[in-house]
Design an enzyme around this catalytic site. Structure first.
Site, short mmCIF file in Angstrom:
data_model
loop_
_atom_site.label_atom_id
_atom_site.label_comp_id
_atom_site.label_asym_id
_atom_site.label_seq_id
_atom_site.Cartn_x
_atom_site.Cartn_y
_atom_site.Cartn_z
N ALA A 1 22.50 -6.76 -3.18
CA ALA A 1 22.03 -6.84 -4.56
C ALA A 1 23.04 -6.25 -5.54
CB ALA A 1 20.70 -6.10 -4.69
N ASP B 1 10.96 4.93 -5.34
CA ASP B 1 12.01 5.91 -5.63
C ASP B 1 12.30 6.13 -7.12
OD1 ASP B 1 13.52 3.61 -6.35
OD2 ASP B 1 14.42 3.46 -4.35
N CYS C 1 -10.23 20.34 -6.81
CA CYS C 1 -11.23 20.37 -5.73
C CYS C 1 -10.76 21.10 -4.48
CB CYS C 1 -11.66 18.94 -5.37
SG CYS C 1 -10.44 18.05 -4.39
N HIS D 1 3.76 0.07 -4.98
CA HIS D 1 3.46 1.03 -3.90
C HIS D 1 3.51 2.48 -4.35
CE1 HIS D 1 4.63 -2.27 -0.74
NE2 HIS D 1 3.42 -2.43 -1.22
N CYS E 1 -5.05 20.38 -4.35
CA CYS E 1 -5.58 19.92 -5.63
C CYS E 1 -6.20 21.10 -6.37
CB CYS E 1 -6.62 18.84 -5.37
SG CYS E 1 -7.46 18.25 -6.85
#
Ligand code: NAD
Ligand code: ZN
Length: 256
Positions: free
Chosen positions: A243, A106, A162, A121, A159
Site C-alpha cells: 500500500a 491503531d 461499577c 473494530h 471501571c
C-alpha cells in the site's frame, strides 16, 4: 518500488462521485505494526490471536490478554503513519466524496490526517468497561509492558463506575461491530461507485462483505495487496504491491 497504475483504474477514480476505501492491517505493516498473520512472533509466538482476542480469552485470563494488548499498544504508540496512510488523506481531497472504513485499531489513519474514519473494530488506545455498564468511559491507558511475567489481577484497570475490569476498546472475534460503524459503513457503500480494498485478507466478516455489497450497488472494485485474497478474482483492478507504494502512485497519477 515503481508501481504501474492501470489506465482503467485511474479513469474509474477520475469519474467517481463517491469513493470508499476499506483498509486492513496490511496498510500498517509498513509502519511496523504487524498484521495478525505476522504478529505472533517472539514472546507471543505460542498464542494464536483467537486465544487472545476473544471474550472467552478475557474471561479466562484477563491478565494475559491485558499483557498482550499493552504490548501491542506500546508498539502502536511508537509507530508512525506511512506513505499509504498519507496518500489516502490526499485521495480524499481529490474526489467529490470519500469515506474511509478501517478494520485497524491503531489510529494511524487519524494521525495521518484522515477525518471521519469509520473504526469497524474499535480502537486499541481506548479502554472500556468489560460489562458495558453505562458509566463514564475512562480512557486510562496503562503503561505498556513487554514482559510476560505475571503482574496479578490487582494491577488491571477497573471501571470507576461499577468496579468491573476495563478491557481494550476493540471488537474481538465473535463480537458485534458497533452499530454506528456498521450504519456509517453501509451508508457509504450503498452510495459508492468505486470501492478500494487495501491491505486486508478479505477473510474477516462482516468487513469482508462490504466489497460484495459495493459490487451489488454497482461499484468498481479495486484491490491493493501484494498477495491474492478471496476478493482478487472479483476485483476489476488489482495492484499487487504494498500500500505504501501503490497508493502514492495512484495519487500521483491522478494529479497528472
Ligand atoms: P490480516 O492480517 O488478515 O491480513 C493482512 C493483509 O495485508 C494480507 O492479505 C496481506 O497480504 C496484506 N499485506 C501485508 N503487507 C501489506 C502491505 N505492505 N500493503 C498492503 N497489503 C499488505 O488483516 P485484516 O484483513 O485487517 O484482518 C484481521 C483483523 O486483525 C482485523 O480485524 C483487524 O482489526 C485486526 N488487526 C489490526 C491491526 C492494526 O490495527 N494495525 C493489526 C493486526 C490485526
Ligand atoms: Zn462499568
Amino acid at each position: 518500488m515503481a508501481v504501474s497504475v492501470p489506465a482503467g483504474l485511474l479513469a474509474a477514480l477520475a469519474s467517481a462521485r463517491h469513493v470508499v476505501a476499506l483498509t486492513g492491517s496490511g496498510i500498517s505493516a509498513e509502519s511496523g505494526v504487524p498484521t495478525f498473520r505476522d504478529a505472533q512472533t517472539g514472546l507471543w509466538a505460542k498464542f494464536s490471536p483467537e486465544q487472545l482476542a476473544t471474550p472467552e480469552a478475557f474471561a479466562r485470563d484477563p491478565e494475559l490478554v491485558w499483557r498482550w494488548y499493552r504490548w501491542r499498544r506500546d508498539l502502536v504508540a511508537r509507530a508512525q503513519p506511512n506513505a499509504g496512510h498519507l496518500a489516502l488523506v490526499e485521495l480524499a481531497a481529490l474526489v467529490p466524496a470519500f469515506a474511509l472504513v478501517t478494520q485497524n485499531v491503531d489510529g494511524l489513519h487519524q494521525r495521518a490526517g484522515s477525518r471521519d474514519v469509520v473504526e469497524f473494530h474499535g480502537n486499541i488506545l481506548v479502554d472500556r468497561c468489560s460489562v458495558a455498564c453505562e458509566g463514564p468511559g475512562p480512557a486510562r491507558a496503562l503503561p505498556a509492558t513487554t514482559s510476560i511475567a505475571s503482574t496479578g489481577d490487582d494491577e488491571l484497570p477497573r471501571c470507576t463506575a461499577c468496579g468491573a475490569l476495563l478491557r481494550p476498546g476493540v471488537v474481538w472475534f465473535g463480537e458485534a461491530i458497533p452499530d454506528a460503524a456498521l450504519i456509517a459503513a453501509h451508508r457509504a457503500v450503498r452510495e459508492c461507485d468505486v470501492f478500494i480494498s487495501i491491505g486486508t485478507s478479505s477473510l474477516v466478516f462482516p468487513a469482508a462483505g462490504l466489497a460484495s455489497d459495493a459490487r451489488r450497488a454497482g461499484a468498481a472494485l479495486i484491490e491493493i495487496n501484494p498477495s491474492p485474497t478471496p476478493l482478487t478474482a472479483a476485483a476489476d483492478f488489482v495492484i499487487e504491491a504494498p500500500a505504501g507504494a501503490a497508493l502514492p502512485a495512484i495519487v500521483a497519477a491522478l494529479r497528472r
